[in-house]
Design a protein around this motif. Structure first.
Motif: not given
Length: 113
Positions: A4, A63-64, A67-68, A70-71
């Protein structure tokens, strides 16, 4: 530490030491505002001046986008992103309106101290 990616708005992480600054990372997400207009049409959701459906849609957008982010950080080899900033804007023109969300931060490698 797990796979994570840790995100923080702070310039440091308590209990961790930054071992390497990798790069600035960003994620851009665009969402159609017609979703929000449709939600406002349902007045029944409004309670105390707040619209739960709109709040949930904004939460999902955040949230989306995170997450992007993080990627993007993972692709750089980072295990954390510090100094995360979220900017919301509305883009409109030609009778269309969209919500534009940008998340930025500094991809780093950290280790527990």
């Amino acid at each position: 530490m797990s796979d994570q990616i840790i995100l923080t708005t702070s310039s440091h992480l308590e209990g961790y030491r930054v071992t390497e600054h990798l790069d600035i990372v960003s994620a851009e997400c665009v969402f159609g505002m017609n979703v929000f207009k449709d939600m406002f049409a349902g007045i029944r959701d409004i309670f105390g001046g707040r619209n739960k459906s709109s709040q949930n849609a904004l939460r999902d957008a955040r949230t989306s986008c995170l997450e992007e982010l993080r990627k993007e950080a993972r692709e750089k080899g980072a295990n954390a992103v510090i100094g995360v900033d979220l900017d919301y804007s509305e883009i409109s023109g030609g009778g269309k309106s969209m919500l534009f969300l940008v998340a930025t931060g500094t991809a780093v490698k950290v280790e527990k101290v």
